[in-house]
Enzyme design. Sequence first.
Site, short mmCIF file in Angstrom:
data_model
loop_
_atom_site.label_atom_id
_atom_site.label_comp_id
_atom_site.label_asym_id
_atom_site.label_seq_id
_atom_site.Cartn_x
_atom_site.Cartn_y
_atom_site.Cartn_z
CG ASP A 86 2.75 7.53 3.20
OD1 ASP A 86 1.78 6.87 2.78
OD2 ASP A 86 3.60 7.08 3.99
CG HIS A 112 4.84 4.60 1.59
ND1 HIS A 112 4.72 4.77 2.94
CD2 HIS A 112 5.41 3.39 1.42
CE1 HIS A 112 5.20 3.70 3.56
NE2 HIS A 112 5.63 2.85 2.66
CB SER A 141 7.72 1.11 4.19
OG SER A 141 6.44 0.63 4.53
CE1 TYR A 142 7.56 -4.23 10.56
CE2 TYR A 142 9.45 -5.39 9.67
CZ TYR A 142 8.53 -5.19 10.68
OH TYR A 142 8.60 -5.96 11.83
N GLY A 195 7.85 -4.01 3.98
CA GLY A 195 6.80 -5.02 3.87
C GLY A 195 6.17 -5.30 5.22
#
Length: 502
Positions: free
Chosen positions: A419, A472, A226-227, A130
């Site tokens: 991605d 992703h 991701s984060y 996020g």
Amino acid sequence: MEKSHHCYNFLLFSIFLILSCFTGQIHARKQTQSLSGHYKSKQRAGSSAMDISLFKAIGNIDHESNIHPQEGLKEKDRIIRLPGQPQVEFSHYGGYVTVDKNAGRALFYYFVEAQHSKDELPLLLWLNGGPGCSSLAYGAMQELGPFRVFSDGKTLYKNRYSWNYAANVLFLESPAGVGFSYSNRTSDYDKSGDRRTAADNYVFLVNWLERFPEYKDRDFYISGESYAGHYVPQLAHTILYHNKKANKTIINLKGIIIGNAVINDETDSKGMYDFLASHAIISDDAANTIRKHCDFSPNATSQTDECTEATDQVEKDIYYIDIYNIYAPNCASTNLTSRPKKASVLKFDPCSDYYVYAYLNRPEVQEALHANVTKLTHDWEPCSDVIKDWTDGATTILPIIHELIANGLRVWIFSGDIDGRVPVTSTKYSIQKLNLPVKTQWHPWLLNGEVGGYTEVYQGDLTFATVREAGHQVPSYQPPRALSLIKHFLDGTPLPDTSRYG
């Protein structure tokens, strides 16, 4: 889908946050636009509230006061059956672990035991990013969990490529304010950041292992995307810190694996534009202007007009595609169906966010999961609307990766190669910054006689792997290849090469 937070620089951090956000189409477009406006206003104001210094573990965690009695809670957390669930042979659990009694801060987890050999297979934690997005929304229900949600938002079907064929898998919604996780002290939501997240995740783990003591000595691995390129290494660093401080193994950490991960702002940003240009999504002129006029360094405090105009053009170029999978269709209809549409794990439905949202907001589902016990004032969301600010976020994770390698941990980094948000180009640039000699040269890795991707291994046993035709969310788009990848990681075996050339 991530929530905004203060930054030192509009362009770098707007790109950084857009890069680090995890896909979700419920209100992704609106959120992206609001993020852009927020950071433009922050730049004009000239304010800077975010701590961007290198990550350091919170060292004042008192194990005596932070470990709470867990007797009997495991059985209370056992899920008898989820609504609309097919029959399964493994046990699964859901519930809360308190990480701060004074604040009433508690994190929600969902745990699935392995399909077989649960007593021998390792424990694997999965974290989504996020910051502010749910591991239940994505990891558990759309990627690597044992179930997917049908288009009616009421029933589930099996994922035959679930990662609990390779491990006992734990999904955690963190920090507080994400998904079902909460704090009774709502001011906590304004104090979210990398350090608080790592500390709370660590306290969660220590207590969860008291609740499930059979996993205390089990090999433990951390995974995410991701984060979570921040969350995973930072949690690993925190575990090492407290193991060394206590002079004993509190958590038996063996390795980490991160995918399409935000790990170094400067190269993440450069790589995104180079990837988009090389895939004919943005013009060469825009890419060249960005290379010449944009400053992605951590010390940048402003950007030229030429840079801003070029990046604005890029946002227009990517507006109508799913940047998280540049070749995927967009969701055509957000409506649920009265009867489930035919579904296949091998063909990811781009409207899955809506099905999961409907399913996890059903009261009977929440009751079965032992979730929302405090009756939150907001809906369960795939990405938090509660977390408004992010107080700290290092500009690079590379020093932690060096530390983990030096401590003998297994470190794998993987990239879905279509991605466009945190693309393979970015990750390759970031790995180059580590300056590690190559141990095993770049080569294709195979699954069922086909190329599953490409891989290279570096001294210190850092493995980099691409996953062919994956966006992703790698396990969503390429479930068999993702399962093969995680099996090789957990087994500590190289991805398979071939001698069949010519």
